[in-house]
Design a protein around this motif. Structure first.
Motif, PDB file in Angstrom:
ATOM      1  N   THR A 177     -19.198   7.442  -4.344  1.00 23.94           N
ATOM      2  CA  THR A 177     -18.330   8.368  -3.609  1.00 23.94           C
ATOM      3  C   THR A 177     -19.031   9.663  -3.232  1.00 23.94           C
ATOM      4  OG1 THR A 177     -17.543   9.242  -5.708  1.00 23.94           O
ATOM      5  CG2 THR A 177     -16.180   7.562  -4.653  1.00 23.94           C
ATOM      6  N   TRP A 229      -4.472   1.791  -5.335  1.00 18.55           N
ATOM      7  CA  TRP A 229      -4.288   3.034  -4.596  1.00 18.55           C
ATOM      8  C   TRP A 229      -2.982   3.060  -3.840  1.00 18.55           C
ATOM      9  CZ3 TRP A 229      -9.827   2.093  -2.579  1.00 18.55           C
ATOM     10  CH2 TRP A 229     -10.735   2.502  -3.569  1.00 18.55           C
ATOM     11  N   TYR A 270     -11.694   9.158   4.014  1.00 18.27           N
ATOM     12  CA  TYR A 270     -12.566   8.028   3.731  1.00 18.27           C
ATOM     13  C   TYR A 270     -11.823   6.722   3.536  1.00 18.27           C
ATOM     14  CZ  TYR A 270     -10.737  10.011  -0.428  1.00 18.27           C
ATOM     15  OH  TYR A 270      -9.860  10.549  -1.308  1.00 18.27           O
ATOM     16  N   LEU A 271     -10.479   6.739   3.631  1.00 22.72           N
ATOM     17  CA  LEU A 271      -9.762   5.474   3.478  1.00 22.72           C
ATOM     18  C   LEU A 271      -8.896   5.224   4.701  1.00 22.72           C
ATOM     19  CD1 LEU A 271      -8.541   5.245  -0.232  1.00 22.72           C
ATOM     20  CD2 LEU A 271     -10.251   3.836   0.874  1.00 22.72           C
ATOM     21  N   ARG A 272      -8.872   3.966   5.124  1.00 19.49           N
ATOM     22  CA  ARG A 272      -8.005   3.572   6.229  1.00 19.49           C
ATOM     23  C   ARG A 272      -7.071   2.495   5.696  1.00 19.49           C
ATOM     24  NH1 ARG A 272     -12.027   1.704  10.580  1.00 19.49           N
ATOM     25  NH2 ARG A 272     -10.324   2.100  12.027  1.00 19.49           N
ATOM     26  N   PHE A 273      -5.823   2.572   6.121  1.00 17.09           N
ATOM     27  CA  PHE A 273      -4.826   1.667   5.544  1.00 17.09           C
ATOM     28  C   PHE A 273      -4.094   0.835   6.587  1.00 17.09           C
ATOM     29  CE2 PHE A 273      -5.096   4.678   1.937  1.00 17.09           C
ATOM     30  CZ  PHE A 273      -5.253   3.760   0.911  1.00 17.09           C
ATOM     31  N   TYR A 314       0.850  -1.204   0.000  1.00 15.83           N
ATOM     32  CA  TYR A 314       0.000   0.000   0.000  1.00 15.83           C
ATOM     33  C   TYR A 314       0.885   1.253   0.000  1.00 15.83           C
ATOM     34  CZ  TYR A 314      -4.241  -2.637   1.383  1.00 15.83           C
ATOM     35  OH  TYR A 314      -5.308  -3.484   1.438  1.00 15.83           O
ATOM     36  N   PHE A 361      -7.478  -2.616   3.185  1.00 12.61           N
ATOM     37  CA  PHE A 361      -7.884  -1.212   3.338  1.00 12.61           C
ATOM     38  C   PHE A 361      -9.386  -1.121   3.636  1.00 12.61           C
ATOM     39  CE2 PHE A 361      -9.211  -1.996  -0.960  1.00 12.61           C
ATOM     40  CZ  PHE A 361     -10.382  -1.258  -1.057  1.00 12.61           C
ATOM     41  N   GLN A 362      -9.818  -0.003   4.180  1.00 13.71           N
ATOM     42  CA  GLN A 362     -11.245   0.184   4.451  1.00 13.71           C
ATOM     43  C   GLN A 362     -11.722   1.527   3.915  1.00 13.71           C
ATOM     44  OE1 GLN A 362     -11.837  -0.436   8.643  1.00 13.71           O
ATOM     45  NE2 GLN A 362     -11.334  -2.601   8.476  1.00 13.71           N
ATOM     46  N   TYR A 363     -12.920   1.507   3.381  1.00 14.66           N
ATOM     47  CA  TYR A 363     -13.532   2.721   2.854  1.00 14.66           C
ATOM     48  C   TYR A 363     -14.690   3.108   3.768  1.00 14.66           C
ATOM     49  CZ  TYR A 363     -16.128   5.871  -0.210  1.00 14.66           C
ATOM     50  OH  TYR A 363     -16.782   6.965  -0.728  1.00 14.66           O
ATOM     51  N   HIS A 399      -2.820   9.408  -0.333  1.00 15.57           N
ATOM     52  CA  HIS A 399      -3.990   9.700   0.494  1.00 15.57           C
ATOM     53  C   HIS A 399      -3.598  10.389   1.802  1.00 15.57           C
ATOM     54  CE1 HIS A 399      -5.479   6.883  -2.470  1.00 15.57           C
ATOM     55  NE2 HIS A 399      -6.664   7.427  -2.264  1.00 15.57           N
TER      56      HIS A 399
END
Ligand code: B12
Lengths: 208, 391, 56
Positions: B198, B79, B91-94, B50, B105-107, B84
């Protein structure tokens, strides 16, 4: 038993009419809990229609919105402790997965059926399920999952609850639930259909 | 590396023949791997691919060393986490940042576009994105004109340019060194999905269908030329390979038929036809169930799509769309995760016997292949495809 | 409630239309076509950058 106009208005997704009827009944002196009963009856009907394929997600979400608006009117009028629940259900999407649209529908139907639902949200770790089940003494823990890759953590979540000694039953749900997944998971119940949650809850709470 | 070029040519010929409803030498095998599967096979950690774009590119090479593939999407993940971080994407967690190192990842889905934004969006969506949307979704841009915001804009744009360039070079290098071709070139969406995924979120868009249907329709109309343009621009003019179109919220049972026919279908059809007018074919990646809509889909120009089957009834899809569009699919992901190699082979054999006989078929899994798929099952799938897919 | 738009009716692929820039530049002494062509190429990247956050 006469027709329940309010329940029908909910099932008919008639937002304006529902809110008007709620007001009317309050004015007429009905108890908030009674009105909630009608709303729940309408909601259950919507759940059935969805299961039969006659209703779609768009309609379910609209129904949820109507419920929310009605509850916003009713909840402040409920006296302390007046709200009666059929029991408490703990629910969450398992760790590693963040899909929650399906879970939210299950929450809505369970609430509609008169349960107090403790929604842990998404990406829920096994310990969190156990901790919450302990705190709430809930006899039913429900888990949602869409990703096949979350199967491993789902199994851990199920095992954690089962091994906690709390005696809570575990229900897993999501579109990928089938016999293979059930066997793998070790859960007590499983379903790909949202409205099964209320049926299974009725069984679990009926027995409790 | 002339042999690799030759190999790539053969594979391309096979792929194109299937998409044109012809019988190639054998059924092409296109596997839609997620970055997480590729990362797992490569031996890197999720955080590494990532965050480190070189490792992200290398992960695909490591997979190609292990698996005999004929096409790939590109570098492992779509991505780059650092890009980010640079803009402060809410809105994204890595993995490795706010998630464990080995977590996908989480949206975080929220209505980032509000009901009151419709008018501005309709009047000029590009300007609305710049002035309203980005400051809202990117914390570093929260105060436009500030030092932080200026730095974030520069870094964001520079990062994306770097990523584009590296992505293009990666695809070229896979072809050069392994003879693998790209399975997709360019990406776009159904206008309804652009608005739902989105911008408004599912609950937002579903309520809009009832509360402001005219605004939704206007916004969808406005999106049509943008989505055609975005597809052609990300394809950089290529018209050989299909454009990827992941179809999210048009599956059954999101909307009732009337709503689907009013809101989902007309603008999606326009986008696909628009792309086709440039000679660009769409990979109609029909996630989950699309059985009730097959007749409508059959209205699209012949060969303008590859209809991908996930949970759609394959018999019906074959009956209604076969001979009109190339079909692809549908080895169940749960089988790839839980089944044995034997079961996978049996499934592939039956699938190809039944639906691939007359050509116009591409072998793939049903859904995106996540890291739960067993590598041995992927091998079995490929072997079975090579063994039973010969014409 | 609506904010003032800088540009209206912008086609896809455009961030700042060449026509607007051309006006600001006034008289162009050399090859206007070349300036325009290169302007539009880079402008397209700006457009893709913005839409990249939406089309995902
Ligand atoms: C919307 C969506 C998303 C949204 C999620 C938004 C959100 N807040 O939930 C976003 C864009 C964020 C998303 C992200 C991803 N997604 Co996604 N997503 C979908 C999509 C399009 C729809 C899912 C959905 O919401 N359906 C509607 C709901 C209502 O249905 P449902 O969840 O099935 O729930 C019903 C039943 O299952 C049941 N039910 C559900 N839970 C429970 C619980 C109980 C107790 C009971 C009784 C019943 C029950 O009742 C519900 C009502 O009928 C599907 C494809 C599709 N069309 O199905 C892919 C899909 C699920 N996603 C997929 C993937 C791969 C991803 C990503 C990994 C992205 C990627 N790399 O490509 C990420 C995952 C990130 C993560 N860590 O989780 C794949 C999964 C493939 C696989 N092998 O498992 C799918 C199948 C798409 C595909 N064909 O490839 N996704």
């Amino acid at each position: 038993m006469g027709r329940d106009e309010l329940a029908e208005a909910i099932a008919g997704l008639d937002q304006g009419r529902v809110l008007a009827l709620v007001e009317e009944r309050l004015q007429g002196g009905s108890k908030p809990m009674e009105i909630i009963g009608s709303l729940q009856a309408g909601m259950a009907r919507v759940g059935d229609l969805f299961e039969k394929g006659e209703f779609f997600l768009s309609e379910l979400i609209l129904c949820g919105e109507i419920m929310k608006e009605s509850m916003a009117v009713l909840e402040p009028r409920l006296a302390e402790g007046e709200r009666e629940y059929r029991g408490t259900v703990v629910i969450g999407t398992v760790k590693g997965d963040i899909h929650d649209l399906g879970k939210n529908i299950v929450v809505m139907l369970l609430k509609g059926a008169g349960y107090d639902v403790v929604d842990l949200g998404v990406d829920v770790a096994p310990e969190k399920f156990v901790e919450t089940a302990r705190e709430t003494k809930s006899p039913l823990v429900a888990m949602s999952m869409l990703l096949t890759s979350a199967m491993g953590t789902m199994k851990e979540c199920v095992r954690a609850v089962k091994e906690s000694g709390l005696g809570a039953k575990v229900l897993i749900g999501g579109p990928i639930i089938d016999d293979k997944v059930m066997e793998f998971s070790g859960a007590d119940y499983g379903s790909a259909i949202a409205s099964d949650a209320t049926k299974i809850a009725a069984q679990v709470f009926g027995a409790a | 590396m002339a042999d690799m070029e030759k190999l790539a040519e053969e594979r391309k010929k096979r792929y194109l023949a299937a998409m044109n409803l012809e019988k190639p030498d054998r059924v092409p095998i296109r596997l839609n791997f997620s970055g997480e599967f590729i990362t797992k096979v490569s031996g890197y950690s999720f955080q590494e691919t990532y965050y480190d774009w070189e490792k992200n590119v290398d992960a695909t090479r490591k997979m190609l060393d292990r698996l005999d593939l004929e096409m790939v999407v590109g570098a492992a993940n779509l991505w780059w986490a650092t890009l980010h971080d640079a803009v402060g994407a809410k809105y994204l967690r890595f993995a490795g940042r706010d998630l464990d190192e080995e977590t996908m990842f989480q949206y975080v889905e929220e209505p980032y576009m509000l009901p009151e934004d419709y008018d501005d969006f309709i009047a000029n969506p590009t300007e609305w994105i710049a002035t309203t949307y980005l400051p809202r979704i990117h914390t570093d841009l929260a105060e436009p004109g500030s030092y932080r915001a200026s730095a974030a804009l520069i870094k964001g744009a520079f990062g994306l340019a770097q990523q584009f360039a590296a992505g293009g070079e990666a695809t070229a290098s896979y072809l050069r060194d392994y003879g693998v071709i790209p399975s997709i070139v360019g990406i776009s969406k159904a206008p309804f999905d652009t608005l739902a995924d989105t911008l408004r979120g599912l609950s937002g868009i579903m309520l809009d269908l009832y509360q402001r249907p005219e605004k939704v329709k206007e916004a969808l109309e406005v999106l049509v030329p943008h989505n055609i343009f975005y597809g052609m621009a990300t394809a950089q003019g290529d018209t050989d390979f299909p454009l990827f179109m992941p179809l999210h919220r048009g599956a059954y049972p999101f909307m009732k038929m009337e709503q689907w026919e009013q809101f989902y279908w007309p603008t999606l059809k326009q986008v696909i036809e628009g792309l086709w007018s440039y000679g660009k074919r769409t990979m109609f990646y029909a996630e989950n169930i699309w059985t009730p809509y097959l007749e409508k889909i059959a209205e699209l120009p012949e060969k303008s799509i590859i209809f991908h089957v996930d949970q759609t009834d394959m018999d019906k899809a074959f009956e209604v769309l076969g001979g009109r569009f190339c079909l692809s699919g549908n080895v169940p992901n749960s089988l790839l995760a839980f089944g044995t190699a034997e079961e996978v082979k049996d499934y592939v054999k039956r699938l190809l016997d039944k639906y691939a006989r007359d050509g116009g078929f591409i072998l793939d899994a049903g859904a995106v292949i996540l890291d739960d798929a067993k590598e041995e099952n992927i091998r079995a799938l490929i072997e079975a495809g090579i063994e039973y897919g010969v014409y | 409630m609506s904010r003032e738009l800088t540009f209206k009716n912008m086609p896809p692929g455009v961030c700042v239309p060449w026509e607007a820039k051309e006006k600001e530049l006034g008289e162009i002494k050399g090859d206007a076509g070349l300036i325009r062509e290169q302007w539009e190429k880079l402008d397209l990247f700006g457009y893709l950058y913005l839409w990249n956050w939406v089309q995902r």
